[in-house]
Write a protein that holds these residues in place. Structure first.
Motif, PDB file in Angstrom:
ATOM      1  N   UNK A  53       1.333 -39.353 -18.828  1.00 43.76           N
ATOM      2  CA  UNK A  53       0.449 -39.354 -17.668  1.00 43.76           C
ATOM      3  C   UNK A  53      -0.724 -38.390 -17.831  1.00 43.76           C
ATOM      4  N   UNK A  54      -0.480 -37.221 -18.419  1.00 44.08           N
ATOM      5  CA  UNK A  54      -1.574 -36.254 -18.575  1.00 44.08           C
ATOM      6  C   UNK A  54      -2.609 -36.750 -19.578  1.00 44.08           C
ATOM      7  N   UNK A  55      -2.175 -37.526 -20.584  1.00 41.99           N
ATOM      8  CA  UNK A  55      -3.110 -38.040 -21.581  1.00 41.99           C
ATOM      9  C   UNK A  55      -3.888 -39.245 -21.063  1.00 41.99           C
ATOM     10  N   UNK A  56      -3.347 -39.942 -20.076  1.00 43.68           N
ATOM     11  CA  UNK A  56      -4.013 -41.142 -19.568  1.00 43.68           C
ATOM     12  C   UNK A  56      -4.810 -40.883 -18.297  1.00 43.68           C
ATOM     13  N   UNK A  57      -4.799 -39.656 -17.809  1.00 38.47           N
ATOM     14  CA  UNK A  57      -5.482 -39.374 -16.544  1.00 38.47           C
ATOM     15  C   UNK A  57      -6.991 -39.574 -16.634  1.00 38.47           C
ATOM     16  N   UNK A  58      -7.555 -39.524 -17.830  1.00 41.75           N
ATOM     17  CA  UNK A  58      -8.994 -39.702 -17.982  1.00 41.75           C
ATOM     18  C   UNK A  58      -9.394 -41.150 -18.265  1.00 41.75           C
TER      19      UNK A  58
END
Length: 126
Positions: A53-58
């Motif tokens: 999730x943290x890598x796809x937030x952008x």
């Protein structure tokens, strides 16, 4: 995926990653080996397994991605369709356009950068 996991946001982000991956590697549209639906399934599994999730937030939204693709500069569109999607040679791509064979390599590099918009790639998927 959204129904199975109950996580609509995760399903959307995986779907966006699949689309970005396919568009940035348009040879995937050609049927070499796997059928189209099997390619989509394989990419979905890959991005689901590596979901962070943290890598796809952008990642861009569907609207941002569509707008980015719709506003692709004309020279990049020509190269994308001719060379990447249709598999034409550099000279074939330049034929019938205002582009020269010397323009194509630079446009291919620009195209790769343009299509990487907001993209995340799981390890080992290159």
């Amino acid at each position: 995926m959204a129904q199975e996991s109950g996580d609509a946001l995760r399903a959307e982000r995986v779907a966006i990653q699949v689309i970005q991956h396919m568009v940035s590697r348009p040879a995937i549209f050609r049927h070499r080996g796997k059928e189209y639906d099997r390619r989509v399934s394989a990419l979905t599994e890959l991005f689901t397994a590596s979901y962070d999730n943290s890598a796809t937030c952008h990642l861009p939204s569907w609207e941002q991605l569509a707008q980015h693709l719709n506003h692709m500069p004309e020279g990049l569109k020509i190269v994308h369709l001719a060379v990447a999607v249709c598999g034409k040679t550099v000279s074939e791509a330049a034929s019938g356009t205002e582009l020269t064979s010397a323009d194509i390599p630079n446009l291919l590099a620009d195209l790769e950068e343009y299509l990487s918009f907001g993209q995340t790639t799981p390890e080992g998927s290159h």
